[in-house]
Design an enzyme around this catalytic site. Sequence first.
Site, mmCIF file in Angstrom:
data_model
loop_
_atom_site.group_PDB
_atom_site.id
_atom_site.type_symbol
_atom_site.label_atom_id
_atom_site.label_comp_id
_atom_site.label_asym_id
_atom_site.label_seq_id
_atom_site.Cartn_x
_atom_site.Cartn_y
_atom_site.Cartn_z
ATOM 1 C CG ASP A 180 -2.306 0.625 0.797
ATOM 2 O OD1 ASP A 180 -2.293 1.786 0.364
ATOM 3 O OD2 ASP A 180 -3.345 -0.040 0.913
ATOM 4 C CG HIS A 251 -4.429 1.918 -2.221
ATOM 5 N ND1 HIS A 251 -4.499 2.521 -0.990
ATOM 6 C CD2 HIS A 251 -5.704 1.912 -2.704
ATOM 7 C CE1 HIS A 251 -5.777 2.857 -0.735
ATOM 8 N NE2 HIS A 251 -6.517 2.504 -1.762
ATOM 9 C CD GLU A 321 -10.132 3.710 -1.127
ATOM 10 O OE1 GLU A 321 -11.004 4.215 -0.419
ATOM 11 O OE2 GLU A 321 -9.086 3.218 -0.651
#
Length: 547
Positions: A180, A251, A321
């Site tokens: 991440d 990410h 995302e």
Amino acid sequence: MASEPDLIPAPVRVEGPYRCGFVLDRRTTLDAAPGTGTTERWLRTVLGAAFALPLRDAAGETATNSIRLRLDDGLAPEAYRLDVLAHQVVEITGGGPAGVFWGAQTLRQLLGPDAFRKAPVRKRPVAALVAQTIEDEPRFAWRGLLLDVARHFMPKDDVLRQLDLMAAHKLNVLHLHLTDDQGWRIEIKRHPRLTEVGSWRARSKWGHRASPLWDDTPHGGYYTQDDIREIVAYAADRHISVVPEIDLPGHAQAAIAAYPELGNTDVIDTTALSVWDTWGVNPNVLAPTDNVLRFFEGVFEEVLDLFPAEISPFVHVGGDECPKDQWRASPAAQARIEELGVGDEEGLQSWFIRHFDRWLADRGRRLVGWDEILEGGLAEGATVSSWRGYAGGVTAAEAGHDVVMCPEQHVYLDHRQAPGEDEPMPIGYVRTLADVYRFEPVPPGLAPQAAAHVIGTQANVWTEVMENRSRVDYQTYPRLAAFAEVAWSRLPAPEARDLAGFERRMNAHYLRLDALGVDYRPPAGPRPWQRRPGVPGRPLDGAPPSR
Ligand code: ACM
């Protein structure tokens, strides 16, 4: 007649219990049929230690005072029957090795909380069972737990311990979120800077990202390739498969900090990026270049070697995302959209995922991604982790794709488990133990053909506000026990579920968790040292959260 056993998750059927039965003692032998070796080993290690028993091998003998392990291919692979017979025999019959193992987990629960300790606590340790027959099998094939080892690193021993806890709850998929913005946690030999640079950060936001507080202790850690092999093998011995997640194209700041050429270098100075020290959705995403594809193919080559297909075909590529601002601003990304003919930035995201879908399929693997991978068109063989509610999962299932239901509104265990000021670093929705017990993975109204594509469900433990093992325990338990029952047992519709019965069985289960040393949230609320007074969280009353 004795009372019903307090099993969690609840089994399909119990006959009995009757009086008399079985006493486990130093003369008890183990008679394991071929193919039941994982359970034989596990019983000797775990029950042998808890009660100081030799569990002598009696294979081939017609011994009484024996635990017999058998296979019966008339049962489904994960199904089992557990017979406690009046003549001092316990027989566990599984449809396959996994079924025998789940039967052994039930046996351990029947033996009482001392069976969950690592050494005997009584002078003459024995455990008695009443005669009964239990028939059982899981509702879902994918009964998952996600551990986010990226936001806060979880030392290898803690992962092994969580695998033991998963096994005790008959969960069978560990989704390891390995990369991440805030850390890269898996050694990749051909790209050593991923861990040299990407596996640690100088400081961390303390609390929700809106908190003004910082923890100035450097944070980091990663699993060597041998650590990963050990985790995968330890899981396999417990009939748990480990699904690795390498998150892209968003990410990815830790990877870009390690290798700045992976980022959108015509938009920002990627050499100035470091591993991210706060939480939220990050604008620094991968560039849509061939170089990036080749780089991550190299990563996945090593990942496939570490996570063998025989254990699990699934590889998670994230896909969640990924803000599109840098691609919108980047002349190179815009030229790529043109060249590929993918229309817009959503098409570019879809192009990324399709590339790895084909790449993985060519190697006999199956891609899983978060429900954002629906945007711009779903890749051919993709399985979807539906997290922003049920909608993505429903769309994917209706289009014939497999789905793992893990909606944040229900099974994000980072969300607080009670209202009020006492919950540590409270974020997200209030989701109590009872709420999780009433979670239904298959939304009503889904046609049977689409419902059959819901291959399972998963609870997700994101660790932005969980800095250590005890915080992870607190958020995860006891709610994971309720989740395990949802995933395993064929519960009625939410409104018809026997919550009082579940809570009564939980009284026995808390004693097991105590014996296991789990730092769960007590029903009456956090213990003083489980609180984090003054550390801001972000309780939610409506609007969806973002990490
Ligand atoms: C997610 O929670 N971003 C999958």
